[in-house]
Write a protein that holds these residues in place. Structure first.
Motif, PDB file in Angstrom:
ATOM      1  N   THR A 156      18.050  55.704 -44.250  1.00 50.91           N
ATOM      2  CA  THR A 156      18.049  57.117 -44.642  1.00 50.91           C
ATOM      3  C   THR A 156      18.346  57.263 -46.124  1.00 50.91           C
ATOM      4  O   THR A 156      17.721  58.075 -46.822  1.00 50.91           O
ATOM      5  N   ILE A 157      19.296  56.481 -46.630  1.00 50.04           N
ATOM      6  CA  ILE A 157      19.607  56.505 -48.066  1.00 50.04           C
ATOM      7  C   ILE A 157      18.385  56.080 -48.875  1.00 50.04           C
ATOM      8  O   ILE A 157      18.032  56.709 -49.883  1.00 50.04           O
ATOM      9  N   SER A 158      17.719  55.021 -48.434  1.00 47.47           N
ATOM     10  CA  SER A 158      16.519  54.558 -49.141  1.00 47.47           C
ATOM     11  C   SER A 158      15.424  55.615 -49.112  1.00 47.47           C
ATOM     12  O   SER A 158      14.741  55.858 -50.119  1.00 47.47           O
ATOM     13  N   GLY A 159      15.244  56.254 -47.956  1.00 53.05           N
ATOM     14  CA  GLY A 159      14.235  57.301 -47.851  1.00 53.05           C
ATOM     15  C   GLY A 159      14.554  58.505 -48.720  1.00 53.05           C
ATOM     16  O   GLY A 159      13.662  59.092 -49.345  1.00 53.05           O
ATOM     17  N   ALA A 160      15.832  58.882 -48.766  1.00 55.89           N
ATOM     18  CA  ALA A 160      16.243  60.006 -49.615  1.00 55.89           C
ATOM     19  C   ALA A 160      16.018  59.673 -51.089  1.00 55.89           C
ATOM     20  O   ALA A 160      15.611  60.541 -51.875  1.00 55.89           O
ATOM     21  N   THR A 161      16.268  58.425 -51.463  1.00 58.02           N
ATOM     22  CA  THR A 161      16.031  57.998 -52.842  1.00 58.02           C
ATOM     23  C   THR A 161      14.557  58.127 -53.199  1.00 58.02           C
ATOM     24  O   THR A 161      14.195  58.617 -54.277  1.00 58.02           O
ATOM     25  N   LEU A 162      13.693  57.691 -52.292  1.00 55.96           N
ATOM     26  CA  LEU A 162      12.261  57.811 -52.518  1.00 55.96           C
ATOM     27  C   LEU A 162      11.847  59.272 -52.644  1.00 55.96           C
ATOM     28  O   LEU A 162      11.003  59.624 -53.486  1.00 55.96           O
ATOM     29  N   GLU A 163      12.432  60.153 -51.840  1.00 55.78           N
ATOM     30  CA  GLU A 163      12.095  61.574 -51.904  1.00 55.78           C
ATOM     31  C   GLU A 163      12.554  62.192 -53.226  1.00 55.78           C
ATOM     32  O   GLU A 163      11.840  63.013 -53.819  1.00 55.78           O
ATOM     33  N   VAL A 164      13.754  61.818 -53.713  1.00 56.65           N
ATOM     34  CA  VAL A 164      14.217  62.306 -55.013  1.00 56.65           C
ATOM     35  C   VAL A 164      13.260  61.847 -56.110  1.00 56.65           C
ATOM     36  O   VAL A 164      12.893  62.615 -57.010  1.00 56.65           O
ATOM     37  N   SER A 165      12.834  60.588 -56.030  1.00 51.78           N
ATOM     38  CA  SER A 165      11.883  60.060 -57.002  1.00 51.78           C
ATOM     39  C   SER A 165      10.569  60.831 -56.961  1.00 51.78           C
ATOM     40  O   SER A 165       9.987  61.158 -58.010  1.00 51.78           O
ATOM     41  N   HIS A 166      10.110  61.139 -55.752  1.00 51.98           N
ATOM     42  CA  HIS A 166       8.867  61.892 -55.597  1.00 51.98           C
ATOM     43  C   HIS A 166       8.995  63.301 -56.180  1.00 51.98           C
ATOM     44  O   HIS A 166       8.083  63.789 -56.868  1.00 51.98           O
ATOM     45  N   GLN A 167      10.115  63.962 -55.928  1.00 56.87           N
ATOM     46  CA  GLN A 167      10.300  65.312 -56.449  1.00 56.87           C
ATOM     47  C   GLN A 167      10.449  65.297 -57.973  1.00 56.87           C
ATOM     48  O   GLN A 167      10.021  66.237 -58.647  1.00 56.87           O
ATOM     49  N   ARG A 168      11.031  64.260 -58.506  1.00 56.52           N
ATOM     50  CA  ARG A 168      11.107  64.109 -59.969  1.00 56.52           C
ATOM     51  C   ARG A 168       9.709  63.950 -60.547  1.00 56.52           C
ATOM     52  O   ARG A 168       9.376  64.531 -61.590  1.00 56.52           O
ATOM     53  N   TYR A 169       8.881  63.163 -59.861  1.00 49.51           N
ATOM     54  CA  TYR A 169       7.508  62.935 -60.309  1.00 49.51           C
ATOM     55  C   TYR A 169       6.698  64.230 -60.267  1.00 49.51           C
ATOM     56  O   TYR A 169       5.866  64.492 -61.149  1.00 49.51           O
ATOM     57  N   ASP A 170       6.922  65.068 -59.250  1.00 47.51           N
ATOM     58  CA  ASP A 170       6.166  66.317 -59.068  1.00 47.51           C
ATOM     59  C   ASP A 170       6.836  67.526 -59.723  1.00 47.51           C
ATOM     60  O   ASP A 170       6.351  68.651 -59.563  1.00 47.51           O
ATOM     61  N   ARG A 171       7.910  67.318 -60.450  1.00 45.77           N
ATOM     62  CA  ARG A 171       8.720  68.440 -60.932  1.00 45.77           C
ATOM     63  C   ARG A 171       7.917  69.425 -61.777  1.00 45.77           C
ATOM     64  O   ARG A 171       8.000  70.649 -61.573  1.00 45.77           O
ATOM     65  N   VAL A 172       7.128  68.944 -62.721  1.00 44.36           N
ATOM     66  CA  VAL A 172       6.397  69.834 -63.627  1.00 44.36           C
ATOM     67  C   VAL A 172       5.383  70.669 -62.852  1.00 44.36           C
ATOM     68  O   VAL A 172       5.262  71.879 -63.062  1.00 44.36           O
ATOM     69  N   ARG A 173       4.656  70.039 -61.931  1.00 44.70           N
ATOM     70  CA  ARG A 173       3.674  70.789 -61.141  1.00 44.70           C
ATOM     71  C   ARG A 173       4.352  71.802 -60.233  1.00 44.70           C
ATOM     72  O   ARG A 173       3.854  72.915 -60.047  1.00 44.70           O
ATOM     73  N   ASP A 174       5.504  71.428 -59.650  1.00 47.49           N
ATOM     74  CA  ASP A 174       6.214  72.368 -58.789  1.00 47.49           C
ATOM     75  C   ASP A 174       6.740  73.555 -59.592  1.00 47.49           C
ATOM     76  O   ASP A 174       6.743  74.697 -59.108  1.00 47.49           O
ATOM     77  N   LEU A 175       7.187  73.300 -60.819  1.00 51.04           N
ATOM     78  CA  LEU A 175       7.635  74.399 -61.673  1.00 51.04           C
ATOM     79  C   LEU A 175       6.479  75.339 -62.013  1.00 51.04           C
ATOM     80  O   LEU A 175       6.654  76.564 -62.055  1.00 51.04           O
ATOM     81  N   SER A 176       5.295  74.774 -62.230  1.00 52.04           N
ATOM     82  CA  SER A 176       4.151  75.595 -62.622  1.00 52.04           C
ATOM     83  C   SER A 176       3.711  76.541 -61.512  1.00 52.04           C
ATOM     84  O   SER A 176       3.122  77.591 -61.782  1.00 52.04           O
TER      85      SER A 176
END
Length: 350
Positions: A178-198
């Motif tokens: 679960t910790i590993s999966g949450a880490t991957l999700e944080v990484s994914h949201q960081r990667y998509d941050r600019v598009r999500d803000l737009s």
């Protein structure tokens, strides 16, 4: 046939989750089989049925996510499984996948704890993406539900399906994954941050300042490293020792040795990246490093391969599964396993 299979793979977004999730479930399955000392033909049958179950349910979650993101993906300019389908065609495809998912779970439904975990998995996988709940846009709640649906519940279900539900080893495996999966999700949201803000998408990544998000990911990556080490400790403690001549050796020791070397090197890489003012993200980076090898290659290739090979020593028929897994990961998936031996060769040549 190849074109047809590629079309299915694109529709279910196989490359977004298959190479990262299925190997982890292979690790859990073979750990349970070895811990139960049951890796015979009955185990192989259950393993094949369970992986089919896991693939269909993971696909259901991602296809449902594409259904919920149709308009948003169009704004982001991202591909979407339903872009070329009418609404009725899309609903029919989603309903068909749901039907197949239900059928795949029937062989395990009478085993203790399977049914409530199964229903929980389906509920959270759909609630994450679909309205009226659409929890992915609820900030921290979205991150929590994603980790629960994609990693926590599937791990618990694996233990339940192979009749090893309960026990401290299940708890450690579930927390670590679960910790590993949450880490991957944080990484994914960081990667998509600019598009999500737009598009004003209310993910946790878009709600946090960039610097705070980087700090959160750095902490999560460190916890991810510790979680992987905890899994290896469980493997060492719980699996039966191998007798080689006069010595009795835990089968997990070679894995732990590789992990400790990589862990030390990743700490050095983290210090270097901190000095340069950057964050080394192993999940959304093409840079080959010890960090990427530790977070991706070891859990998604090294550990499941090792456990399958160990099962083959006890029951040679498992060699067919080992061959299929390696063919998938190395030939079809082209997993990068050569970085570590090349790096070791470079260090030794100095």
């Amino acid at each position: 046939m190849s074109k047809w299979l590629n079309g299915i793979a694109r529709f279910i977004r196989w490359w977004d989750w298959g190479p990262g999730k299925i190997p982890v479930l292979c690790t859990v399955s073979f750990y349970v089989g070895l811990a139960n000392r049951e890796v015979s033909t009955a185990f192989i049958r259950d393993f094949i049925l369970f992986i089919a179950f896991a693939v269909l349910h993971s696909a259901l979650g991602y296809v449902a996510n594409d259904w919920g993101d149709r308009e948003l993906d169009a704004l982001h300019g991202k591909p979407n499984a339903f872009a070329s389908l009418t609404r009725d065609q899309g609903l029919a495809a989603l309903a068909g996948l749901l039907f197949l998912s239900v059928l795949s779970g029937l062989p395990f439904v009478l085993r203790p704890a399977v049914l409530p975990l199964w229903m929980g998995w389906v509920f959270f996988a759909l609630a994450y993406s679909l309205r009226p709940l659409r929890l992915k846009e609820r900030g921290a709640w979205g991150l929590t539900v994603s980790s629960l649906a994609q990693w926590c519940l599937p791990t618990l279900l694996t233990f339940a399906a192979f009749s090893r539900f309960g026990g401290w080893d299940m708890i450690v495996f579930t927390l670590a994954i679960t910790i590993s999966g949450a880490t991957l999700e944080v990484s994914h949201q960081r990667y998509d941050r600019v598009r999500d803000l737009s598009t004003q998408t209310g993910t946790l990544g878009s709600r946090m300042q960039a610097l705070k998000l980087d700090r959160l990911l750095a902490i999560a990556l460190f916890l991810d490293k510790i979680a992987l080490g905890a899994v290896l400790v469980v493997i060492i403690v719980r699996l039966a020792s191998l007798t080689i001549g006069p010595w009795s050796i835990s089968p997990g020791l070679p894995l732990l040795g590789i992990y400790l070397v990589l862990f030390a090197v990743t700490l050095y890489e983290m210090a270097q990246s901190r000095q340069s003012g950057t964050l080394l993200d192993p999940y959304y980076s093409s840079q080959r490093s010890a960090t990427k090898f530790l977070h991706e290659t070891l859990p998604n290739l090294g550990i499941p391969t090792y456990l399958m090979a160990l099962a083959t020593l006890y029951q040679p028929v498992n060699g067919f599964l080992l061959f299929a897994f390696l063919f998938w990961r190395l030939v079809l998936g082209q997993a990068d396993w050569r970085w570590l031996p090349r790096k070791l060769q470079t260090w030794l040549a100095r």
